[in-house]
Design an enzyme around this catalytic site. Sequence first.
Site, mmCIF file in Angstrom:
data_model
loop_
_atom_site.group_PDB
_atom_site.id
_atom_site.type_symbol
_atom_site.label_atom_id
_atom_site.label_comp_id
_atom_site.label_asym_id
_atom_site.label_seq_id
_atom_site.Cartn_x
_atom_site.Cartn_y
_atom_site.Cartn_z
ATOM 1 N N LEU A 66 14.370 22.083 25.255
ATOM 2 C CA LEU A 66 14.930 20.795 24.829
ATOM 3 C C LEU A 66 15.811 21.051 23.609
ATOM 4 O O LEU A 66 15.336 21.123 22.478
ATOM 5 C CB LEU A 66 13.828 19.802 24.490
ATOM 6 C CG LEU A 66 14.311 18.423 24.037
ATOM 7 C CD1 LEU A 66 14.957 17.671 25.201
ATOM 8 C CD2 LEU A 66 13.172 17.602 23.450
ATOM 9 N N ALA A 67 17.102 21.175 23.833
ATOM 10 C CA ALA A 67 18.047 21.411 22.742
ATOM 11 C C ALA A 67 18.304 20.099 22.009
ATOM 12 O O ALA A 67 18.458 19.050 22.629
ATOM 13 C CB ALA A 67 19.354 21.972 23.294
ATOM 14 N N HIS A 68 18.354 20.154 20.675
ATOM 15 C CA HIS A 68 18.599 18.950 19.891
ATOM 16 C C HIS A 68 18.875 19.336 18.452
ATOM 17 O O HIS A 68 18.637 20.477 18.028
ATOM 18 C CB HIS A 68 17.400 17.993 19.944
ATOM 19 C CG HIS A 68 16.140 18.571 19.384
ATOM 20 N ND1 HIS A 68 15.405 19.546 20.034
ATOM 21 C CD2 HIS A 68 15.475 18.329 18.229
ATOM 22 C CE1 HIS A 68 14.348 19.863 19.318
ATOM 23 N NE2 HIS A 68 14.371 19.146 18.200
ATOM 24 N N SER A 69 19.366 18.387 17.682
ATOM 25 C CA SER A 69 19.549 18.570 16.250
ATOM 26 C C SER A 69 19.371 17.211 15.594
ATOM 27 O O SER A 69 19.038 16.229 16.251
ATOM 28 C CB SER A 69 20.926 19.157 15.945
ATOM 29 O OG SER A 69 21.030 19.493 14.578
#
Length: 287
Positions: A66-69
């Site tokens: 789960l890519a996120h920033s």
Amino acid sequence: MSQLSDLLDPSAILLDASAQDWRAAIRLSGDLLVSTDATGSDYTEAMIRTVEEHGPYIVITPGFALAHSRPDDSVHRTALSFVRLAAPIPFGHPANDPVSLVMALAAADTSAHQAALAALAGVLADPEGRRALDTATTSAEVLTALGADSPAAETTSSAATPSAAAAVPADPTASAAPEGRGSAVVDPDAVPSKHLILTVCGNGLGTSLFLKNTAEQVLDRWGWSSYLDIQATDTISAKGRATDSDVILTSGAIAETLGDVGVPVEVIENFTSQSEIDAALRRVYAV
């Protein structure tokens, strides 16, 4: 459709894509967010920097990242993208590599996506739901899998019961059984609970919410939900709040970043596994 599938535009789904490494895989997922006007390109680079800074903690369950920033000016609205890779690639996670599914999360605030992530955790924890994502041939089939009713929760051997070595009262946060409430025995070396569990990720917005959701399911099953609060947070906040909690649940990469914070830090490999979190909480509360 569910809130989860509502956040995923059909044109933000890419199946059987090629990527040379984890950075390329995240860029694919970020480009989909850009193409649907959910984010600007700066957000894609921010997602990559998050992994460079905190390690592969975004790989929260076998084969899934789960890519996120953090929310910033490059996030226009809360949205998701979905990429299934033609060939799995390593992200550097010791237990959950290689990764075949990458979803990117853009959160416009700290709360709008919480229900969607809880639903996603349910899909990933269910073998049929995960299989549907792995085998979908169209965007519509992906959306169907993500919009399905929440699957049955993973089961463990039984509801929490005291071990022979450490019986507990009905209220796990009590330092001793109240007078007249039976004969429950409490470990004399036990420390009174602070009523708080922290789940921690790099930004406090994505993977920590998966941990929070699964841990809450465990406490619900135990009948302890009214005694303990679970809060998702980031690494900076966790360092300042650690001593106000009983335990921190997090990934191995984030645990290394936190270091010694004065309370137990339990490393969880599979953030959707009730059995793994069940075992960790049993260790902490001597159940």
